[in-house]
Design a protein around this motif. Sequence first.
Motif, PDB file in Angstrom:
ATOM      1  N   LEU A  80      88.553   7.533  55.619  1.00 26.60           N
ATOM      2  CA  LEU A  80      87.453   8.087  54.827  1.00 26.60           C
ATOM      3  C   LEU A  80      87.985   8.888  53.642  1.00 26.60           C
ATOM      4  N   HIS A  81      88.988   9.710  53.870  1.00 18.88           N
ATOM      5  CA  HIS A  81      89.557  10.525  52.790  1.00 18.88           C
ATOM      6  C   HIS A  81      90.139   9.671  51.674  1.00 18.88           C
ATOM      7  N   SER A  82      90.639   8.486  52.001  1.00 17.45           N
ATOM      8  CA  SER A  82      91.219   7.624  50.969  1.00 17.45           C
ATOM      9  C   SER A  82      90.166   7.110  49.985  1.00 17.45           C
ATOM     10  N   GLN A 131      79.355   5.606  49.918  1.00 15.02           N
ATOM     11  CA  GLN A 131      78.767   6.940  50.065  1.00 15.02           C
ATOM     12  C   GLN A 131      79.843   8.023  49.971  1.00 15.02           C
ATOM     13  N   VAL A 132      80.926   7.858  50.706  1.00 16.15           N
ATOM     14  CA  VAL A 132      82.009   8.841  50.715  1.00 16.15           C
ATOM     15  C   VAL A 132      82.682   8.934  49.350  1.00 16.15           C
ATOM     16  N   SER A 133      82.749   7.832  48.638  1.00 17.38           N
ATOM     17  CA  SER A 133      83.448   7.800  47.350  1.00 17.38           C
ATOM     18  C   SER A 133      82.785   8.654  46.280  1.00 17.38           C
ATOM     19  N   GLN A 134      81.557   9.065  46.520  1.00 14.91           N
ATOM     20  CA  GLN A 134      80.851   9.898  45.550  1.00 14.91           C
ATOM     21  C   GLN A 134      81.288  11.362  45.638  1.00 14.91           C
ATOM     22  N   ASP A 135      81.908  11.731  46.758  1.00 16.22           N
ATOM     23  CA  ASP A 135      82.381  13.102  46.949  1.00 16.22           C
ATOM     24  C   ASP A 135      83.750  13.271  46.297  1.00 16.22           C
ATOM     25  N   PRO A 136      84.029  14.453  45.765  1.00 17.09           N
ATOM     26  CA  PRO A 136      85.332  14.674  45.133  1.00 17.09           C
ATOM     27  C   PRO A 136      86.472  14.752  46.146  1.00 17.09           C
ATOM     28  N   GLY A 138      89.260  16.195  48.263  1.00 15.08           N
ATOM     29  CA  GLY A 138      89.323  17.526  48.869  1.00 15.08           C
ATOM     30  C   GLY A 138      88.071  17.895  49.641  1.00 15.08           C
ATOM     31  N   THR A 139      87.037  17.084  49.577  1.00 11.49           N
ATOM     32  CA  THR A 139      85.807  17.355  50.318  1.00 11.49           C
ATOM     33  C   THR A 139      86.093  17.348  51.816  1.00 11.49           C
ATOM     34  N   ASP A 140      85.531  18.319  52.530  1.00  8.53           N
ATOM     35  CA  ASP A 140      85.647  18.347  53.986  1.00  8.53           C
ATOM     36  C   ASP A 140      84.565  17.434  54.553  1.00  8.53           C
ATOM     37  N   LEU A 141      84.975  16.340  55.146  1.00  5.98           N
ATOM     38  CA  LEU A 141      84.032  15.374  55.693  1.00  5.98           C
ATOM     39  C   LEU A 141      83.663  15.663  57.140  1.00  5.98           C
ATOM     40  N   GLY A 142      84.206  16.734  57.690  1.00  4.16           N
ATOM     41  CA  GLY A 142      83.965  17.016  59.096  1.00  4.16           C
ATOM     42  C   GLY A 142      84.722  16.020  59.960  1.00  4.16           C
ATOM     43  N   ASP A 143      84.375  15.962  61.211  1.00  3.06           N
ATOM     44  CA  ASP A 143      85.036  15.051  62.146  1.00  3.06           C
ATOM     45  C   ASP A 143      84.220  13.769  62.243  1.00  3.06           C
ATOM     46  N   PRO A 144      84.742  12.656  61.715  1.00  6.74           N
ATOM     47  CA  PRO A 144      83.965  11.414  61.772  1.00  6.74           C
ATOM     48  C   PRO A 144      84.023  10.726  63.125  1.00  6.74           C
ATOM     49  N   GLY A 145      84.796  11.292  64.047  1.00  6.84           N
ATOM     50  CA  GLY A 145      84.940  10.666  65.348  1.00  6.84           C
ATOM     51  C   GLY A 145      86.017   9.600  65.329  1.00  6.84           C
TER      52      GLY A 145
END
Length: 157
Positions: A80-82, A131-136, A138-145
């Motif tokens: 997700l972070h990538s 959806q995730v790509s819209q966040d800058p 360094g965004t904390d995405l929480g625990d995606p499981g």
Amino acid sequence: MRRLIGMTPEPSLYDSLGGMPALRRLSDAFYERVLADELLAPVFANFSPRHVEHVAVWLAEVFSGPAEFTTSLGGHQSLLHSHLGLGIRDEHRQRWLELMSAAVDDTFPDSPDLHAPLMSYFDWGTAIAQQVSQDPVGTDLGDPGPTPRWGREGLQT
């Protein structure tokens, strides 16, 4: 179609596809198209040369193969972070799906029954990536499981 209790279980997508060698071929066929594509090549311009292999390792785990992405590459969180900060647009996602569909057909020409479950996963996954790509970055995405597992009938629980 689900198998009845007591019958031989249906093989995983990983096994049905032919394991890691087949997923490497799929990843290679797809990224060959992406890097030649006017719309998508710029989105992937900064990816490492190992990206193609990492995608194959991710798909292996998602399709119920070895959990190497989780144990060696950071798991679901890392994936997700990538995608953070990529700004994937609808036209990027649609073209990605078109190129992947062609790569699936070319890589597995003798297994048309696998096209629908694979593209179902890719449709689901690209929606999340967009959806995730819209966040800058360094965004904390929480625990995606844990890494999701996908079978012929979709997301496995």
